[in-house]
Every structure is written in C-alpha cells, then in structure tokens.
Design a protein around this motif. Structure first.
Motif, PDB file in Angstrom:
ATOM      1  N   TYR A  43      40.361  43.741  31.781  1.00  0.00           N
ATOM      2  CA  TYR A  43      40.866  44.051  33.118  1.00  0.00           C
ATOM      3  C   TYR A  43      40.294  45.364  33.644  1.00  0.00           C
ATOM      4  N   ILE A  44      40.023  46.294  32.734  1.00  0.00           N
ATOM      5  CA  ILE A  44      39.349  47.538  33.129  1.00  0.00           C
ATOM      6  C   ILE A  44      37.956  47.223  33.659  1.00  0.00           C
ATOM      7  N   ASP A  45      37.233  46.375  32.922  1.00  0.00           N
ATOM      8  CA  ASP A  45      35.858  46.026  33.313  1.00  0.00           C
ATOM      9  C   ASP A  45      35.824  45.225  34.610  1.00  0.00           C
ATOM     10  N   MET A  46      36.842  44.396  34.845  1.00  0.00           N
ATOM     11  CA  MET A  46      36.849  43.571  36.061  1.00  0.00           C
ATOM     12  C   MET A  46      36.802  44.429  37.315  1.00  0.00           C
ATOM     13  N   GLU A  47      37.578  45.512  37.348  1.00  0.00           N
ATOM     14  CA  GLU A  47      37.533  46.378  38.526  1.00  0.00           C
ATOM     15  C   GLU A  47      36.219  47.153  38.593  1.00  0.00           C
ATOM     16  N   LYS A  48      35.753  47.624  37.436  1.00  0.00           N
ATOM     17  CA  LYS A  48      34.497  48.375  37.423  1.00  0.00           C
ATOM     18  C   LYS A  48      33.337  47.510  37.895  1.00  0.00           C
ATOM     19  N   GLU A  49      33.299  46.252  37.443  1.00  0.00           N
ATOM     20  CA  GLU A  49      32.186  45.362  37.771  1.00  0.00           C
ATOM     21  C   GLU A  49      32.237  44.883  39.216  1.00  0.00           C
ATOM     22  N   SER A  50      33.454  44.620  39.714  1.00  0.00           N
ATOM     23  CA  SER A  50      33.580  44.097  41.072  1.00  0.00           C
ATOM     24  C   SER A  50      33.615  45.201  42.121  1.00  0.00           C
ATOM     25  N   GLY A  51      34.093  46.375  41.714  1.00  0.00           N
ATOM     26  CA  GLY A  51      34.262  47.463  42.677  1.00  0.00           C
ATOM     27  C   GLY A  51      35.432  47.224  43.615  1.00  0.00           C
ATOM     28  N   ILE A  52      36.251  46.205  43.313  1.00  0.00           N
ATOM     29  CA  ILE A  52      37.370  45.832  44.173  1.00  0.00           C
ATOM     30  C   ILE A  52      38.675  46.167  43.475  1.00  0.00           C
ATOM     31  N   ARG A  53      39.469  47.037  44.081  1.00  0.00           N
ATOM     32  CA  ARG A  53      40.767  47.355  43.499  1.00  0.00           C
ATOM     33  C   ARG A  53      41.679  46.138  43.631  1.00  0.00           C
ATOM     34  N   GLY A  54      42.292  45.768  42.551  1.00  0.00           N
ATOM     35  CA  GLY A  54      43.104  44.557  42.532  1.00  0.00           C
ATOM     36  C   GLY A  54      42.411  43.453  41.763  1.00  0.00           C
ATOM     37  N   MET A  55      41.091  43.541  41.648  1.00  0.00           N
ATOM     38  CA  MET A  55      40.332  42.627  40.799  1.00  0.00           C
ATOM     39  C   MET A  55      40.219  43.307  39.439  1.00  0.00           C
ATOM     40  N   GLY A  56      41.293  43.192  38.645  1.00  0.00           N
ATOM     41  CA  GLY A  56      41.397  43.994  37.437  1.00  0.00           C
ATOM     42  C   GLY A  56      42.036  45.332  37.769  1.00  0.00           C
ATOM     43  N   ASP A  57      42.075  46.221  36.783  1.00  0.00           N
ATOM     44  CA  ASP A  57      42.722  47.520  36.967  1.00  0.00           C
ATOM     45  C   ASP A  57      42.103  48.521  35.994  1.00  0.00           C
ATOM     46  N   ARG A  58      41.403  49.509  36.520  1.00  0.00           N
ATOM     47  CA  ARG A  58      40.701  50.462  35.648  1.00  0.00           C
ATOM     48  C   ARG A  58      41.655  51.388  34.907  1.00  0.00           C
TER      49      ARG A  58
END
Length: 252
Positions: A43-58
């Motif tokens: 979930y950390i990587d999902m936000e980092k990779e997408s750059g979209i807050r809410g798409m995962g959580d850093r």
C-alpha cells in the motif's frame, strides 16, 4: 422513534458493526475461506507509484508527526550541524512494513437509517450518498461479498490460534494527521501494533476493519485459509446492494 434517524443514535446500537463488505473479483476463493493478504509495503508503494493520494497510503504502519522542529548533532563533538522545521515526519519500527494485513469495509449503524419499526424490530436500510457509492465502486469494484462479522471474526481467531499466529484485528481509527493529537501519540507508544490501526481522516470513507498478523513478516502476498465461509456470506452487485431495496431488521 422518528423515521430517518441514524441507528447509531440509538444507545443500544451506537457504532456497532452490522456487516463486513469485501469488494473482490475472486468471490469463489473468498467463499472457500482464502484471505489474500498483502503486506503494508504494497500500500505504501501504490501511492508512491501512482502519485495519487488514496491509491494506497505512504504512511501505512508509520508514526506520523506534523510541524516538527528537527536538530541534527555530530555524534562525536555534540555540535549542532543542521536545524530546521518539517511539515510532516514519520517513522516505522524495523520491518513493520512487511506485516501482512487483510482489509474489509465495516458497515456500521451509522450507515443505517430507520424506515419503519414493529413491536420487535427496527427496520432499516443502508444509506450512502450517490457520491459515496460511486467512490466505493470506483475504488473497490462492483462485486461485493456481505459477511456476518461475528461469525467471520470467530473463524479467523480459531484458524490463527491453531496456526500459532500472533495477530490483532479491529476497526481502523481515523485522525487528522495535520494535528499531533495526544490520543494518537499515546496509542502509538502504548502498543507497537496500534500503529497499524490508525490512518489519516482522508481515508475515513473506507470504514476499514483490519486484520494484521504481527508474528509474520513477508515480502510477498500470502493466502491464509480460515475454512469455508459460504454459510455466512452473500454475494451482491454493489449498485443493487446500495439502491435502498435491502432491509436490515435490528431487534429492539
């Protein structure tokens, strides 16, 4: 009681979890009792990779502090070599990001509205705004499994105890990460697994109930089987589930 009242306003049902929802395309596997668990790093990587807050959580699994003054000293001389302010600082325990978690949407009495009543029951309907429904479907998908929460928790506990796992489960608490609340800071320090169950208020629409296996650290997703759950679950199209036709009766 007045028609249109939120059931969370009834003392007996304040903040009670009525059902779990699991949005998934893998219905058969879930009904067989297979819990697909990602680690927090996913979930950390999902936000980092997408750059979209809410798409995962850093900030998953992190102790988060805001508006912090930072001072860095030379360990040999004690000399102050750098000083400044940071809008947000976060820290994690070693390998905490490798903790596997399973996430469910928790339907609570705050999501139920009274539409009628009898001598024995409150008759309610699931009540989300059109905006909330579209957001859930866009984030999670159109197929949802509705699960009896008490029976599900009992089966998870039984399976995990038999496997000797150290685990924790419960509702996620949402808090304003722009404020260093004493309640959140104290919770972090009181229990090292508490950090897995706090998230920024930005994510509160997820209404998450989380299961974390504390005794496992993994780099890859894992699947844990808790036994068949088809007897305590029903499958719905999300739009049909939320259209207001389904009635939930709560005993008075």
């Amino acid at each position: 009681m007045l028609i249109g009242t939120k059931m969370s306003e009834v003392p007996k049902y304040k903040e009670e979890v009525i059902s779990f929802f699991k949005f998934t395309d893998y219905v058969d596997s879930l009904l067989e009792g297979n819990l697909y668990m990602n680690n927090l790093q996913r979930y950390i990587d999902m936000e980092k990779e997408s750059g979209i807050r809410g798409m995962g959580d850093r900030f998953e699994g992190a102790e988060v502090m805001s508006n912090v003054e930072i001072r860095i000293y030379d360990s040999r001389t004690g000399e102050l070599i750098l000083q400044g302010d940071s809008e947000r600082v976060h820290a994690r325990l070693t390998d905490s990001e490798k903790t596997p978690v399973y996430c469910l949407f928790s339907l609570t009495t705050d999501h139920l509205t009274l539409i009628d009543e009898t001598d024995e029951f409150y008759i309610t309907k699931i009540d989300f705004s059109d905006e909330e429904i579209e957001k859930m479907i866009s984030e999670f998908g159109e197929t949802v499994v509705m699960i009896n929460p008490n029976a599900f928790v009992e089966r998870v506990q039984k399976a995990f105890v038999e496997k000797g796992y150290g685990y924790r489960m419960g509702k996620v608490t949402y808090d304003d990460y722009g404020v260093n609340s004493s309640k959140r800071m104290e919770a972090y320090r009181k229990n090292d697994s508490e950090v897995f169950f706090w998230k920024d208020k930005f994510f509160e629409n997820q209404n998450e109930y989380r299961i974390a296996i504390k005794s496992i650290k993994t780099d890859e997703p894992i699947i844990e089987n808790i036994g068949d759950i088809s007897d305590i679950a029903n499958v719905f199209n999300a739009r049909e589930l939320f259209n207001g036709d389904l009635q939930i009766h709560l005993r008075k």
